[in-house]
Write an enzyme that holds these catalytic residues in place. Structure first.
Site, PDB file in Angstrom:
ATOM      1  N   ARG A  65       0.828  -1.204   0.000  1.00  0.00           N
ATOM      2  CA  ARG A  65       0.000   0.000   0.000  1.00  0.00           C
ATOM      3  C   ARG A  65       0.864   1.256   0.000  1.00  0.00           C
ATOM      4  O   ARG A  65       0.514   2.267  -0.613  1.00  0.00           O
ATOM      5  CB  ARG A  65      -0.916  -0.009   1.228  1.00  0.00           C
ATOM      6  N   HIS A  69       0.523   4.454  -2.583  1.00  0.00           N
ATOM      7  CA  HIS A  69       0.334   5.841  -2.151  1.00  0.00           C
ATOM      8  C   HIS A  69       1.495   6.713  -2.617  1.00  0.00           C
ATOM      9  O   HIS A  69       1.299   7.850  -3.047  1.00  0.00           O
ATOM     10  CB  HIS A  69       0.201   5.907  -0.625  1.00  0.00           C
ATOM     11  N   VAL A  73       0.825  10.014  -5.146  1.00  0.00           N
ATOM     12  CA  VAL A  73       1.030  11.370  -4.626  1.00  0.00           C
ATOM     13  C   VAL A  73       2.450  11.791  -4.976  1.00  0.00           C
ATOM     14  O   VAL A  73       3.402  11.203  -4.484  1.00  0.00           O
ATOM     15  CB  VAL A  73       0.819  11.416  -3.091  1.00  0.00           C
ATOM     16  N   GLY A  75       4.241  11.063  -7.452  1.00  0.00           N
ATOM     17  CA  GLY A  75       5.003  10.111  -8.250  1.00  0.00           C
ATOM     18  C   GLY A  75       5.825   9.173  -7.382  1.00  0.00           C
ATOM     19  O   GLY A  75       5.992   9.402  -6.181  1.00  0.00           O
ATOM     20  N   ASP A  77       8.535   8.413  -5.828  1.00  0.00           N
ATOM     21  CA  ASP A  77       9.764   9.136  -5.487  1.00  0.00           C
ATOM     22  C   ASP A  77      10.048   9.124  -3.990  1.00  0.00           C
ATOM     23  O   ASP A  77      10.799   9.959  -3.497  1.00  0.00           O
ATOM     24  CB  ASP A  77       9.683  10.585  -6.000  1.00  0.00           C
ATOM     25  N   ASN A  97      -3.366   8.901   5.503  1.00  0.00           N
ATOM     26  CA  ASN A  97      -2.202   8.079   5.784  1.00  0.00           C
ATOM     27  C   ASN A  97      -2.214   7.515   7.179  1.00  0.00           C
ATOM     28  O   ASN A  97      -1.359   6.727   7.522  1.00  0.00           O
ATOM     29  CB  ASN A  97      -0.932   8.935   5.669  1.00  0.00           C
ATOM     30  N   PRO A 169      -7.670   7.515  -4.248  1.00  0.00           N
ATOM     31  CA  PRO A 169      -9.078   7.141  -4.420  1.00  0.00           C
ATOM     32  C   PRO A 169      -9.758   6.922  -3.065  1.00  0.00           C
ATOM     33  O   PRO A 169      -9.115   6.570  -2.087  1.00  0.00           O
ATOM     34  CB  PRO A 169      -8.995   5.833  -5.203  1.00  0.00           C
ATOM     35  N   HIS A 199      -6.195  -5.643  -2.765  1.00  0.00           N
ATOM     36  CA  HIS A 199      -7.064  -5.836  -1.595  1.00  0.00           C
ATOM     37  C   HIS A 199      -7.332  -7.316  -1.311  1.00  0.00           C
ATOM     38  O   HIS A 199      -8.167  -7.635  -0.482  1.00  0.00           O
ATOM     39  CB  HIS A 199      -8.371  -5.050  -1.769  1.00  0.00           C
ATOM     40  N   THR A 200      -6.628  -8.199  -1.969  1.00  0.00           N
ATOM     41  CA  THR A 200      -6.607  -9.614  -1.610  1.00  0.00           C
ATOM     42  C   THR A 200      -5.772  -9.819  -0.350  1.00  0.00           C
ATOM     43  O   THR A 200      -5.747 -10.894   0.239  1.00  0.00           O
ATOM     44  CB  THR A 200      -6.027 -10.457  -2.770  1.00  0.00           C
ATOM     45  N   ASP A 251      -9.807  -9.525   2.425  1.00  0.00           N
ATOM     46  CA  ASP A 251     -10.228 -10.760   1.761  1.00  0.00           C
ATOM     47  C   ASP A 251     -10.518 -11.777   2.866  1.00  0.00           C
ATOM     48  O   ASP A 251      -9.591 -12.317   3.470  1.00  0.00           O
ATOM     49  CB  ASP A 251      -9.114 -11.263   0.835  1.00  0.00           C
ATOM     50  N   ASP A 259      -3.818 -13.669  -4.403  1.00  0.00           N
ATOM     51  CA  ASP A 259      -4.451 -14.568  -5.377  1.00  0.00           C
ATOM     52  C   ASP A 259      -5.666 -13.898  -6.017  1.00  0.00           C
ATOM     53  O   ASP A 259      -5.991 -12.753  -5.693  1.00  0.00           O
ATOM     54  CB  ASP A 259      -4.842 -15.896  -4.701  1.00  0.00           C
TER      55      ASP A 259
END
Ligand code: HEM
Ligand SMILES: *[C@@H]1O[C@H](CO)[C@@H](O)[C@H](O)[C@H]1NC(C)=O
Ligand SMILES: CC(=O)N[C@H]1CO[C@H](CO)[C@@H](O)[C@@H]1O
Length: 331
Positions: A65, A69, A73, A75, A77, A97, A169, A199-200, A251, A259
């Site tokens: 994650r 992020h 935000v 790029g 970097d 965050n 998002p 999100h698995t 999940d 998966d």
């Protein structure tokens, strides 16, 4: 003759792209970027990720994650890793965050220390590239596909909490909102669906979806696109006024495996967020969900392709970046 024309046309269009849209061309990234300077960088990072994973499983979703992020935000970097100072509230201290697990940051800091402990590698490898490598490693550790990581990113020179909000998002997003936000980073609908399968793995705090199980609409207190059995389980795990620190598996079937069960869950109404479930309820994306629910190989190929594109977002080169000495602070 026909072949020649085709060749000339495509040659011209490629050079036009590189002249007029240098930011969209990832030519500076290459998989063997550190071959001369730090040839063992991949195994050094992988060892640290393996050690960290032995201490806590959270390493896996936290790193994955964090990379997402970071790239969305400013790029890819490593701007997300910068700590706030008295004069600057950094990205990581934006409320979005609040839930980024500290183990992701810790993995990058530790990997950077391990890389810099090798004299020839010292101050040669960017924090942004270390995060990209660690992300590939955690995906593979949890059973996902392995892939070659493009390298050569520099670390960014800015990190502002105020830049986070509009770039990430929201779990309440519909398909158009998701597509618009991903398109603004050069990612198409298939990329967006593939990446959502992250999100698995991992956890969500109850407040992120409580609207779907308690006060969805005046007519339907529970979101009708939610599986009824699953909705009842969610209400039990996340009752009203639950401790805000409680987080649940995203999940529920294979929470520790990377998966395609994520897509099979969507087919049963078991997507946790509106932004997950809408991929199945919206006819424009349902076909892709159905295909990837039944064909893991095709999904994995799309995922690797989308991760590679994600890793090219907003890459810094030249004067726009540097190699940070401490991933958590500007030089
Ligand atoms: C498509 C739009 C997306 C939305 C709306 C979204 C939203 C969220 C939210 C609300 C959480 C729960 C945070 C919490 O309560 O702690 C979460 C967790 C997570 N997201 Fe996303 N996300 C999206 C896409 C992605 C992408 C593209 C990736 C990576 C490629 C990703 C990786 C993760 C991971 C691994 C977690 C679990 C974090 C952990 O357990 O520490 N997400 N996401
Ligand atoms: C709801 O989930 C269960 C499994 O937990 C599944 O057997 C059932 O078919 C699902 N219902 C719908 C409408 O998809
Ligand atoms: C991991 C991390 O640094 N999380 C920070 C997110 O933002 C909150 C404040 O909004 C900080 O308290 C956390 O430390």
């Amino acid at each position: 003759m026909g072949h020649l024309q085709v060749f000339i046309v495509s040659f011209l269009s490629i050079s036009c792209v590189s002249i007029f849209m240098p930011n969209l061309v990832a030519a500076q990234l290459k998989t063997n970027f550190y071959a001369q300077t730090c040839p063992n960088v991949e195994s050094i990072v992988r060892n640290v990720v393996n050690q960290k994973f032995k201490q806590t499983f959270v390493t896996i979703p936290a790193v994955l994650r964090l990379f997402f992020h970071d790239c969305f935000v400013e790029g890819c970097d490593a701007s997300v890793i910068i700590s706030s100072t008295s004069g600057n509230t950094a990205e990581k201290d934006h409320p979005d965050n609040l839930s980024l697990a500290g183990d992701g940051f810790d993995t990058v800091i530790k990997a950077k220390a391990a890389v810099d402990a090798i004299p020839s590698c010292k101050n040669k490898v960017s924090c942004a590239d270390i995060l990209a490598l660690a992300t590939r490693d955690v995906i593979q550790l949890s059973g996902g596909p392995g892939y070659a990581v493009e390298l050569g990113r520099l670390d960014g020179l800015a990190s502002k909490s105020s830049n986070v909000g509009g770039n990430l998002p929201k779990p309440t997003f519909n398909l158009d909102q998701l597509n618009t936000m991903f398109a603004s980073h050069g990612l198409n609908q298939a990329d967006m669906i593939a990446l959502s399968a992250a999100h698995t793995l991992g956890f969500s705090h109850c407040d992120q979806f409580s609207n779907r199980i308690f006060n969805f609409s005046p007519k339907n207190p529970v979101d009708p696109s939610l599986n009824k059995t699953y909705a009842a389980q969610l209400q039990q795990m996340c009752p009203k006024n639950v401790d805000p620190r409680i987080a649940i598996n995203m999940d529920p079937i294979t929470p520790r495996a990377f998966d395609n069960v994520y897509f099979q869950n969507l087919q049963k109404g078991m997507g946790l967020f509106t932004s997950d479930q809408v991929l199945f309820t919206d006819q424009r994306s349902k076909g892709t969900v159905d295909l990837w629910a039944s064909n893991s190989k095709v999904f994995q190929t799309a995922f690797v392709n989308a991760m590679t594109k994600l890793g090219r977002v907003g890459v810094k080169t030249g004067k726009n970046g540097n190699i940070r000495i401490d991933c958590g602070a500007f030089n």
